[in-house]
Write an enzyme that holds these catalytic residues in place. Structure first.
Site, PDB file in Angstrom:
ATOM      1  CG  HIS A   1      -2.807   4.207  38.992  1.00  9.35           C
ATOM      2  ND1 HIS A   1      -1.783   5.062  38.661  1.00  9.35           N
ATOM      3  CD2 HIS A   1      -2.681   3.973  40.329  1.00  9.35           C
ATOM      4  CE1 HIS A   1      -1.070   5.329  39.748  1.00  9.35           C
ATOM      5  NE2 HIS A   1      -1.592   4.696  40.780  1.00  9.35           N
TER       6      HIS A   1
ATOM      7  CG  ASP B   1      -1.098  -2.753  44.008  1.00  9.32           C
ATOM      8  OD1 ASP B   1      -1.344  -1.583  43.672  1.00  9.32           O
ATOM      9  OD2 ASP B   1      -0.013  -3.104  44.550  1.00  9.32           O
TER      10      ASP B   1
ATOM     11  CD  GLU C   1       4.773   4.126  45.591  1.00 12.98           C
ATOM     12  OE1 GLU C   1       4.684   3.044  44.989  1.00 12.98           O
ATOM     13  OE2 GLU C   1       4.975   4.223  46.816  1.00 12.98           O
TER      14      GLU C   1
ATOM     15  CG  ASN D   1      -2.826   7.518  45.829  1.00 14.38           C
ATOM     16  OD1 ASN D   1      -3.525   8.022  46.701  1.00 14.38           O
ATOM     17  ND2 ASN D   1      -2.391   6.265  45.900  1.00 14.38           N
TER      18      ASN D   1
ATOM     19  CG  HIS E   1      -5.077   2.302  44.071  1.00 13.16           C
ATOM     20  ND1 HIS E   1      -4.034   1.468  44.405  1.00 13.16           N
ATOM     21  CD2 HIS E   1      -4.515   3.463  43.666  1.00 13.16           C
ATOM     22  CE1 HIS E   1      -2.879   2.099  44.218  1.00 13.16           C
ATOM     23  NE2 HIS E   1      -3.145   3.319  43.768  1.00 13.16           N
TER      24      HIS E   1
HETATM   25  P1  AMP Z   1       0.196   4.937  43.402  1.00 11.18           P
HETATM   26  O1  AMP Z   1       0.910   5.253  44.668  1.00 11.18           O
HETATM   27  O2  AMP Z   1      -1.254   5.321  43.424  1.00 11.18           O
HETATM   28  O3  AMP Z   1       0.930   5.470  42.180  1.00 11.18           O
HETATM   29  O4  AMP Z   1       0.174   3.345  43.306  1.00 11.18           O
HETATM   30  C1  AMP Z   1       0.953   2.575  42.455  1.00 11.18           C
HETATM   31  C2  AMP Z   1       0.621   1.137  42.747  1.00 11.18           C
HETATM   32  O5  AMP Z   1       1.195   0.339  41.731  1.00 11.18           O
HETATM   33  C3  AMP Z   1       1.167   0.613  44.078  1.00 11.18           C
HETATM   34  O6  AMP Z   1       0.075   0.148  44.881  1.00 11.18           O
HETATM   35  C4  AMP Z   1       2.098  -0.524  43.660  1.00 11.18           C
HETATM   36  O7  AMP Z   1       2.067  -1.620  44.550  1.00 11.18           O
HETATM   37  C5  AMP Z   1       1.557  -0.887  42.284  1.00 11.18           C
HETATM   38  N1  AMP Z   1       2.526  -1.507  41.383  1.00 11.18           N
HETATM   39  C6  AMP Z   1       3.771  -1.086  41.100  1.00 11.18           C
HETATM   40  N2  AMP Z   1       4.350  -1.913  40.208  1.00 11.18           N
HETATM   41  C7  AMP Z   1       3.446  -2.878  39.925  1.00 11.18           C
HETATM   42  C8  AMP Z   1       3.434  -4.024  39.075  1.00 11.18           C
HETATM   43  N3  AMP Z   1       4.498  -4.361  38.320  1.00 11.18           N
HETATM   44  N4  AMP Z   1       2.317  -4.787  39.019  1.00 11.18           N
HETATM   45  C9  AMP Z   1       1.237  -4.465  39.780  1.00 11.18           C
HETATM   46  N5  AMP Z   1       1.176  -3.393  40.594  1.00 11.18           N
HETATM   47  C10 AMP Z   1       2.268  -2.617  40.670  1.00 11.18           C
END
Ligand code: AMP
Length: 126
Positions: free
Chosen positions: A110, A39, A105, A97, A112
């Site tokens: 995905h 991440d 987001e 999430n 984590h």
């Molecule tokens: P979520 O809130 O579960 O959708 O988490 C999305 C995650 O993607 C967050 O923890 C971000 O820090 C991560 N993220 C966003 N853009 C990137 C990227 N380019 N490379 C790695 N992680 C990312």
């Protein structure tokens, strides 16, 4: 910002772009079914994301529409990554999430993987 609703798959979301190699990532594992990478804004000493290589917005979408092989391959990859990061013995947490209330987001399904320190209770108290 969390997504306001999970509609059709947006093929320009950041994880789709990572899968196509348009944006770099710190790769942990890549195979036919899954890509795992660190991440960009880690919330724990180990914070890795595992994504299916197919276009699914959520776990419900993935479970309903992915082929059996994709589903098995994806979850095997999650297990393999946790093992390869040596998280089995100390323990770790997986989290997906989903939608607005969970603050998703990126609208590409995905998981984590968090680890590397005691993670505390599952959720902040109500
Ligand atoms: P979520 O809130 O579960 O959708 O988490 C999305 C995650 O993607 C967050 O923890 C971000 O820090 C991560 N993220 C966003 N853009 C990137 C990227 N380019 N490379 C790695 N992680 C990312």
């Amino acid at each position: 910002m969390p997504v306001s609703g999970l509609g059709d798959y947006d093929s320009n979301n950041v994880f789709a772009r990572i899968l196509r190699g348009e944006i770099p990532c710190r790769e942990v594992l890549r195979n036919r079914f899954a890509l795992a990478f660190h991440d960009i804004a880690p919330r724990a000493p180990v914070h890795v994301l595992v994504i299916p290589t197919g276009p699914y917005v959520s776990l419900a979408d993935f479970s309903a529409h992915a082929a059996e092989g994709e589903i098995a391959g994806f979850w095997r990859a999650v297990g393999e990554v946790a093992k390869s990061l040596k998280l089995e013995a100390p323990g770790y947490r997986i989290l997906a999430n989903t939608g607005f209330d969970a603050h998703q987001e990126v609208p590409h399904f995905h998981v984590h993987i968090f680890g590397g320190r005691p993670l505390g209770p599952m959720l902040v108290e109500m």
